[in-house]
Design an enzyme around this catalytic site. Structure first.
Site, mmCIF file in Angstrom:
data_model
loop_
_atom_site.group_PDB
_atom_site.id
_atom_site.type_symbol
_atom_site.label_atom_id
_atom_site.label_comp_id
_atom_site.label_asym_id
_atom_site.label_seq_id
_atom_site.Cartn_x
_atom_site.Cartn_y
_atom_site.Cartn_z
ATOM 1 N N HIS A 1 -7.064 7.774 1.811
ATOM 2 C CA HIS A 1 -5.824 6.980 1.451
ATOM 3 C C HIS A 1 -5.694 5.766 2.164
ATOM 4 C CE1 HIS A 1 -1.775 6.502 -0.166
ATOM 5 N NE2 HIS A 1 -1.184 6.546 0.882
ATOM 6 N N ASP B 1 0.917 -1.048 0.040
ATOM 7 C CA ASP B 1 0.019 0.111 0.087
ATOM 8 C C ASP B 1 0.755 1.277 0.077
ATOM 9 O OD1 ASP B 1 -0.023 1.147 3.035
ATOM 10 O OD2 ASP B 1 0.256 -0.916 3.017
ATOM 11 N N SER B 2 0.319 2.143 -0.791
ATOM 12 C CA SER B 2 1.113 3.522 -0.559
ATOM 13 C C SER B 2 2.500 3.474 -1.051
ATOM 14 C CB SER B 2 1.094 4.295 0.368
ATOM 15 O OG SER B 2 1.242 5.580 0.532
ATOM 16 N N ALA B 3 3.581 3.832 -0.519
ATOM 17 C CA ALA B 3 4.700 3.690 -0.909
ATOM 18 C C ALA B 3 5.156 2.216 -1.043
ATOM 19 C CB ALA B 3 5.876 3.970 0.394
#
Length: 313
Positions: free
Chosen positions: A286, A161-163
């Site tokens: 997010h 997820d994300s980075a």
């Protein structure tokens, strides 16, 4: 590329979660970033995270570094079958924060649905360890699954997820370039794929995003990129060549500043012949998948992920 229409209507739970996340995160969106402060704040509330993880029924085992494994956790469903899916899960946190412990609620929710296992490496964080430290640790973790755990690559799905979503895609590119056996699939929740920060949603959604402003992303990128070129595909997988990669699932919020990072990487992979499932979700924060205990949209995203992973087995 398969793009599923946004889920409607928006749940009342989503409206509440969106407000709570915004109240906590947005006051810091335009402030200078102190990695030590972020590490402390993003580990809270610890009691709620422990409750959400334990409620899934998954077992968590801390596994120290050794035999190529960089350290981290193994999350397992009790009594999982030998051929059950195995996730190599790379946590988010902007490459500067978070850990296997912070991501227990999300990973254990996936493990429960898959009735399998997840290996969550504790990769090194910037700015103390800029690129390529995180990538090298992720590569070592993948080799650990193949060489020490003796897990068939057709049983492994790389997720994040994300980075961590961007790192999962960078890892897939590195695996292809090294000519290692490919995993069965790739899953990216709200992936950060462009550390050169060129996406239009950085400005378009800078006030709509519950967590970040566009400037937050630009500032955070510098810690991991260091002196390197931010358009290197192993830093920003948006700029990579996806030919030969396994099927991908990408979920992102319509309202987040990283929306275009998800859309553009899905489009790039499709142009290179990769099977891609892309879905955008309205009015969720997010990495809303964290909130599966309370959020219908999170449970729906994880259910779609489960179907994708099981179809790859």
């Amino acid at each position: 590329m398969s793009t599923v229409p946004s889920v409607t209507p928006i749940s009342w739970q989503s409206r509440i979660v969106h407000l709570l996340v915004r109240a906590r995160m947005r006051p810091h969106a335009h402030a200078p970033i102190d990695p030590s402060w972020v590490r402390t704040e993003m580990g809270r509330p610890r009691a709620a995270r422990r409750w959400m993880a334990r409620s899934t029924g998954a077992a968590m085992e801390s596994r120290p570094a050794g035999e190529g494994w960089p350290g981290g956790e193994v999350v397992s469903w009790p009594g999982h079958e030998p051929g059950a899916p195995v996730l190599l899960y790379l946590h988010g946190g902007g490459y500067i924060a978070c850990s296997p412990e912070t991501h227990r609620p999300l990973v254990s929710s996936l493990v429960r649905r898959l009735r399998g296992r997840a290996f969550v490496p504790r990769y090194r964080l910037a700015p103390e360890h800029p690129f390529p430290a995180a990538l090298h640790d992720a590569m070592a973790a993948y080799r650990y699954l193949l060489d020490i755990e003796h897990i068939a690559p057709t049983q492994i799905v790389i997720a994040g997820d994300s980075a961590g979503g961007g790192l999962a895609l960078a890892l897939a590119l590195a695996i292809r370039d090294e000519q290692w056996p490919h995993p069965a699939g790739l899953v990216a929740f709200c992936p950060w794929t462009d550390l050169a920060a060129t996406g239009g949603s950085l400005e378009e959604n800078t006030e709509r995003c519950a967590m970040f402003a566009g400037e937050t992303i630009r500032r955070a990128a510098r810690f991991y990129v260091g002196d390197a070129d931010p358009t290197l595909p192993l830093i920003s997988p948006l700029y990579g060549d996806y030919r030969g990669l396994p099927p991908m699932l990408v979920h992102a919020s319509e309202d987040e500043v990283l929306r275009d990072d998800a859309i553009r990487v899905a489009e790039a992979a499709r142009r290179d012949g990769v099977e891609v499932e892309l879905q955008l979700w309205p009015h969720v924060p997010h990495v809303w998948q964290f909130f599966a205990a309370v959020l219908p949209e999170a449970r729906a995203s994880l259910a779609a992920t489960t179907r994708f992973v099981l179809a790859r087995m």
